[in-house]
Design a protein around this motif. Structure first.
Motif, PDB file in Angstrom:
ATOM      1  N   SER A  50       6.036  62.514  41.105  1.00 51.52           N
ATOM      2  CA  SER A  50       5.376  63.818  41.063  1.00 51.52           C
ATOM      3  C   SER A  50       4.089  63.715  40.270  1.00 51.52           C
ATOM      4  O   SER A  50       4.024  62.978  39.283  1.00 51.52           O
ATOM      5  CB  SER A  50       6.292  64.874  40.447  1.00 51.52           C
ATOM      6  N   ALA A  51       3.093  64.455  40.709  1.00 52.91           N
ATOM      7  CA  ALA A  51       1.774  64.367  40.082  1.00 52.91           C
ATOM      8  C   ALA A  51       1.501  65.595  39.227  1.00 52.91           C
ATOM      9  O   ALA A  51       2.033  66.677  39.488  1.00 52.91           O
ATOM     10  CB  ALA A  51       0.707  64.233  41.157  1.00 52.91           C
ATOM     11  N   PHE A  52       0.709  65.414  38.184  1.00 53.80           N
ATOM     12  CA  PHE A  52       0.305  66.547  37.349  1.00 53.80           C
ATOM     13  C   PHE A  52      -1.059  66.213  36.752  1.00 53.80           C
ATOM     14  O   PHE A  52      -1.435  65.042  36.652  1.00 53.80           O
ATOM     15  CB  PHE A  52       1.342  66.814  36.249  1.00 53.80           C
ATOM     16  N   ALA A  53      -1.777  67.257  36.365  1.00 55.24           N
ATOM     17  CA  ALA A  53      -3.112  67.080  35.794  1.00 55.24           C
ATOM     18  C   ALA A  53      -3.017  66.946  34.280  1.00 55.24           C
ATOM     19  O   ALA A  53      -2.168  67.583  33.657  1.00 55.24           O
ATOM     20  CB  ALA A  53      -3.994  68.257  36.162  1.00 55.24           C
ATOM     21  N   VAL A  54      -3.839  66.106  33.693  1.00 56.74           N
ATOM     22  CA  VAL A  54      -3.879  65.987  32.235  1.00 56.74           C
ATOM     23  C   VAL A  54      -5.331  66.045  31.768  1.00 56.74           C
ATOM     24  O   VAL A  54      -6.245  65.655  32.497  1.00 56.74           O
ATOM     25  CB  VAL A  54      -3.268  64.658  31.719  1.00 56.74           C
ATOM     26  N   GLY A  55      -5.506  66.519  30.542  1.00 58.08           N
ATOM     27  CA  GLY A  55      -6.804  66.431  29.898  1.00 58.08           C
ATOM     28  C   GLY A  55      -6.898  65.123  29.138  1.00 58.08           C
ATOM     29  O   GLY A  55      -5.881  64.460  28.915  1.00 58.08           O
ATOM     30  N   ALA A  56      -8.099  64.740  28.753  1.00 60.17           N
ATOM     31  CA  ALA A  56      -8.254  63.508  27.976  1.00 60.17           C
ATOM     32  C   ALA A  56      -7.574  63.684  26.625  1.00 60.17           C
ATOM     33  O   ALA A  56      -7.640  64.755  26.028  1.00 60.17           O
ATOM     34  CB  ALA A  56      -9.736  63.191  27.806  1.00 60.17           C
ATOM     35  N   GLY A  57      -6.913  62.642  26.154  1.00 58.59           N
ATOM     36  CA  GLY A  57      -6.273  62.732  24.848  1.00 58.59           C
ATOM     37  C   GLY A  57      -5.136  61.745  24.711  1.00 58.59           C
ATOM     38  O   GLY A  57      -5.081  60.750  25.425  1.00 58.59           O
ATOM     39  N   ARG A  58      -4.227  62.044  23.781  1.00 59.53           N
ATOM     40  CA  ARG A  58      -3.084  61.160  23.577  1.00 59.53           C
ATOM     41  C   ARG A  58      -1.823  61.791  24.138  1.00 59.53           C
ATOM     42  O   ARG A  58      -1.590  62.975  23.985  1.00 59.53           O
ATOM     43  CB  ARG A  58      -2.895  60.855  22.087  1.00 59.53           C
ATOM     44  N   MET A  59      -1.034  60.941  24.796  1.00 53.21           N
ATOM     45  CA  MET A  59       0.257  61.386  25.308  1.00 53.21           C
ATOM     46  C   MET A  59       1.355  60.556  24.668  1.00 53.21           C
ATOM     47  O   MET A  59       1.102  59.465  24.147  1.00 53.21           O
ATOM     48  CB  MET A  59       0.324  61.211  26.822  1.00 53.21           C
ATOM     49  N   VAL A  60       2.582  61.058  24.730  1.00 49.15           N
ATOM     50  CA  VAL A  60       3.734  60.249  24.334  1.00 49.15           C
ATOM     51  C   VAL A  60       4.725  60.219  25.480  1.00 49.15           C
ATOM     52  O   VAL A  60       4.758  61.104  26.326  1.00 49.15           O
ATOM     53  CB  VAL A  60       4.451  60.784  23.073  1.00 49.15           C
ATOM     54  N   TYR A  99       6.767  67.328  30.828  1.00 48.28           N
ATOM     55  CA  TYR A  99       7.481  66.979  32.059  1.00 48.28           C
ATOM     56  C   TYR A  99       8.604  66.006  31.773  1.00 48.28           C
ATOM     57  O   TYR A  99       8.457  65.078  30.980  1.00 48.28           O
ATOM     58  CB  TYR A  99       6.508  66.345  33.065  1.00 48.28           C
ATOM     59  N   VAL A 156       7.413  63.142  29.049  1.00 50.43           N
ATOM     60  CA  VAL A 156       6.055  62.940  28.522  1.00 50.43           C
ATOM     61  C   VAL A 156       5.571  64.244  27.902  1.00 50.43           C
ATOM     62  O   VAL A 156       6.001  65.329  28.284  1.00 50.43           O
ATOM     63  CB  VAL A 156       5.059  62.479  29.612  1.00 50.43           C
TER      64      VAL A 156
ATOM     65  N   SER B  50       6.600  56.645  22.311  1.00 50.68           N
ATOM     66  CA  SER B  50       5.398  55.847  22.143  1.00 50.68           C
ATOM     67  C   SER B  50       4.197  56.614  22.665  1.00 50.68           C
ATOM     68  O   SER B  50       4.298  57.333  23.657  1.00 50.68           O
ATOM     69  CB  SER B  50       5.526  54.514  22.882  1.00 50.68           C
ATOM     70  N   ALA B  51       3.069  56.438  22.000  1.00 47.30           N
ATOM     71  CA  ALA B  51       1.867  57.195  22.340  1.00 47.30           C
ATOM     72  C   ALA B  51       0.857  56.302  23.047  1.00 47.30           C
ATOM     73  O   ALA B  51       0.830  55.089  22.862  1.00 47.30           O
ATOM     74  CB  ALA B  51       1.242  57.784  21.078  1.00 47.30           C
ATOM     75  N   PHE B  52       0.063  56.899  23.910  1.00 47.99           N
ATOM     76  CA  PHE B  52      -1.010  56.168  24.575  1.00 47.99           C
ATOM     77  C   PHE B  52      -2.131  57.156  24.890  1.00 47.99           C
ATOM     78  O   PHE B  52      -1.899  58.372  24.971  1.00 47.99           O
ATOM     79  CB  PHE B  52      -0.501  55.485  25.858  1.00 47.99           C
ATOM     80  N   VAL B  54      -5.053  58.796  27.299  1.00 46.78           N
ATOM     81  CA  VAL B  54      -5.346  58.997  28.726  1.00 46.78           C
ATOM     82  C   VAL B  54      -6.691  59.692  28.871  1.00 46.78           C
ATOM     83  O   VAL B  54      -7.116  60.432  27.988  1.00 46.78           O
ATOM     84  CB  VAL B  54      -4.275  59.874  29.427  1.00 46.78           C
ATOM     85  N   GLY B  55      -7.340  59.437  30.002  1.00 50.74           N
ATOM     86  CA  GLY B  55      -8.535  60.193  30.353  1.00 50.74           C
ATOM     87  C   GLY B  55      -8.122  61.409  31.163  1.00 50.74           C
ATOM     88  O   GLY B  55      -6.996  61.487  31.644  1.00 50.74           O
ATOM     89  N   ALA B  56      -9.033  62.344  31.311  1.00 47.19           N
ATOM     90  CA  ALA B  56      -8.713  63.532  32.107  1.00 47.19           C
ATOM     91  C   ALA B  56      -8.512  63.121  33.560  1.00 47.19           C
ATOM     92  O   ALA B  56      -9.209  62.237  34.064  1.00 47.19           O
ATOM     93  CB  ALA B  56      -9.840  64.549  31.994  1.00 47.19           C
ATOM     94  N   GLY B  57      -7.545  63.735  34.226  1.00 43.62           N
ATOM     95  CA  GLY B  57      -7.320  63.416  35.632  1.00 43.62           C
ATOM     96  C   GLY B  57      -5.906  63.717  36.051  1.00 43.62           C
ATOM     97  O   GLY B  57      -5.226  64.518  35.431  1.00 43.62           O
ATOM     98  N   MET B  59      -1.998  62.388  36.872  1.00 39.55           N
ATOM     99  CA  MET B  59      -1.018  61.347  36.609  1.00 39.55           C
ATOM    100  C   MET B  59       0.189  61.579  37.508  1.00 39.55           C
ATOM    101  O   MET B  59       0.398  62.672  38.021  1.00 39.55           O
ATOM    102  CB  MET B  59      -0.566  61.387  35.150  1.00 39.55           C
ATOM    103  N   VAL B  60       0.994  60.529  37.674  1.00 42.18           N
ATOM    104  CA  VAL B  60       2.274  60.696  38.342  1.00 42.18           C
ATOM    105  C   VAL B  60       3.375  60.185  37.435  1.00 42.18           C
ATOM    106  O   VAL B  60       3.149  59.343  36.561  1.00 42.18           O
ATOM    107  CB  VAL B  60       2.357  59.940  39.693  1.00 42.18           C
ATOM    108  N   MET B  61       4.585  60.721  37.655  1.00 40.79           N
ATOM    109  CA  MET B  61       5.765  60.289  36.910  1.00 40.79           C
ATOM    110  C   MET B  61       6.886  60.083  37.907  1.00 40.79           C
ATOM    111  O   MET B  61       6.982  60.809  38.909  1.00 40.79           O
ATOM    112  CB  MET B  61       6.146  61.363  35.900  1.00 40.79           C
TER     113      MET B  61
END
Lengths: 346, 346
Positions: A50-60, A99, A156, B50-52, B54-57, B59-61
């Motif tokens: 499944s796809a979703f939109a993210v902004g720039a930054g840090r994810m876990v 998600y 995430v 764990s953190a990483f 990401v750029g804006a755009g 993603m899929v999971m």
């Protein structure tokens, strides 16, 4: 859609091997049971991802497997637990969970009715925490090759700008805050397993802590060094782990540690130390002395932090000991759980 | 770190319940075996997540559970399979896989030596695919409550700008491309289970397809409507699923579908249809007629697409039938797998 026309007999039916074979029966199970319970736009698309939109930054990202026995216990079931646990692992980074994915390993013969109850609990727990279960997988194994149901969830979330919680940030003098009473989850499971009857039922504390964490971060900011949820191994394992990672020791006040009377009684009966027992709706936060009071106040103002307490401090200690001043004026070392075993608690 | 000083006896030892209890033994198993095999900066930090960056755009999971039996098979084991499968589910969205999580459910008594081999295969598969296993979980259940080892992996990846593959984009006249021979994985598992001996061993096709996909997207762009990996249920399930989701039908040419002679022979012996048998290193792509030739050429230029073939086309069909013109000049409907059962294949 033709694969979904025949209805599952949820009331009387059971999972069989065909529900894991990639054919029509699996499509029925997924659409008739899981999509019903989790219902959202992502699952409706029917993709393997499944796809979703993210902004720039840090994810876990995080994952946990759930093998709890029994599957249903006072205060929840494996489904709600699987959502709470993964939401909490994300929240402990100060992150906002977004998600989840869910992988089901089901033993042949498992009742649809139970599976639906569990899936509905997952859906409800996800809605309460403000997350979406956007992708999943279902496998079925032969009778005797699993124990009813195992669930693995992954999740995430996004980390607020500039927040980077880490054990290395802890310093001597930092305060140790816990969000409430210890041992409720583990004792609820054990008393159910041992068929213990107490005057008041002991209920698991299983809950999503992301909202509590958001409130703490709001007032505490960088004063919060790190947070952990003391699950398997209890507070003892969590603090010993943090001690090693931060190159510090801890000094706790036993009197300050909240434990419900019923839980304390059950622990005595079962020969358990509440500090070793799993929690599923509690967190421990290491907080700078300057921020501690405000963070504690924010915790106590939240329904899931009403019994929050300042239970001790971080100290310089090359041995990384977790020490506790006992109620009787003595002291002891709080070690990791070692000989004892509390399996299948989560 | 004190919890990690005692070494695991990997050669002779076994997993016991203490390795799932959140204490010292678990810390030893994780650092001594999994961190060794997956070794990366994320795991070394020892957090529950764990953190990483990401750029804006977009993603899929995705997630998948792996319950394959036997755990070791010609061409791989449950560990490499668990990486390939999740990498491929991400790649099928046209996305670049980045990070994986791994949840292990282990039966008491499982040999450390086997677990290490499996973990090392996971680490190697991850390195080959250019992804990192950044977070994980380990649970242990009592003897007889699982079948050796189950693994659930989840993964995230980033989708290239403006790429949005989806079944709804397929149109009548689109070509159906497959990346190679069908049935290799399922037949490798089944022949191992049935102790079948053929002149040449049948080897699973289990592999990560993300590099092949990147090459296809490079030349095909928006001409690629969607991709799927025909795993459980085989090509038949995948095309029937796409037919429903795209409101189309498919017309295939049996002669064009590549199947290895050994696999065809084994299928006859076992009473299987290669179109229903699972693949773990193959993809099917629905591609516009204009782009089909270039995409097919890019596939054939890649080591994992050498046997790629154009096997038919999408057609307007309210019944969403998958039809096949057979080698003998007749025709048949290719239906979902229904009565037959091929459990524990992945």
């Amino acid at each position: 859609m033709k694969a979904h026309q025949r209805k599952l007999d949820i009331k009387n039916g059971c999972v069989d091997l065909s529900h894991g074979s990639g054919g029509r029966a699996m499509a029925q199970l997924i659409s008739g049971l899981f999509h019903e319970a989790f219902g959202n736009e992502w699952l409706a698309r029917g993709n393997d991802q499944s796809a979703f939109a993210v902004g720039a930054g840090r994810m876990v990202m995080t994952t946990d497997g759930y093998v709890v026995s029994p599957l249903f216990f006072p205060g929840g079931n494996i489904g709600s637990l699987a959502v709470h646990g993964t939401v909490n692992d994300i929240a402990m980074a100060g992150a906002k969970p977004l998600y989840l994915s869910a992988s089901f390993i089901i033993e042949e013969g498992f009742r649809f009715a139970d599976l639906r109850m569990i899936a509905e609990s997952m859906g409800q727990a996800a809605r309460e925490a403000g997350v979406h279960i956007i992708t999943g997988d279902t496998k079925v194994v032969e009778r005797g090759k699993a124990d009813g149901l195992f669930i693995s969830t992954a999740g995430v979330g996004v980390v607020p700008d500039e927040l980077d919680l880490s054990a290395e940030k802890a310093e001597a003098g930092d305060r140790v805050l816990i969000s409430g009473t210890l041992g409720d989850h583990g004792v609820a499971i054990m008393s159910k397993r041992q068929n213990l009857a107490f005057e008041t039922e002991i209920v698991s504390d299983s809950a999503s802590l992301n909202d509590l964490v958001a409130k703490m971060v709001e007032v505490g900011g960088h004063g919060i060094r790190l947070m952990r949820d003391p699950t398997r191994g209890g507070l003892a394992a969590t603090l010993n782990e943090i001690a090693e990672q931060s190159d510090l020791g801890f000094r706790l006040q036993e009197e300050a540690i909240p434990v419900k009377p019923g839980v304390a009684a059950a622990c005595e009966l079962l020969g358990l130390d509440p500090l070793h027992v799993a929690n599923e709706g509690k967190l421990v936060a290491i907080v700078s002395p300057e921020a501690a009071e405000a963070v504690l106040a924010a915790m106590r103002a939240h329904p899931l932090g009403r019994d929050a307490a300042d239970i001790g401090e971080a100290v310089a200690d090359d041995h990384h000991f977790v020490q506790m001043a006992t109620s009787f004026g003595g002291g002891r070392i709080v070690d990791w759980l070692s000989g004892e075993q509390l399996p299948r608690i989560c």
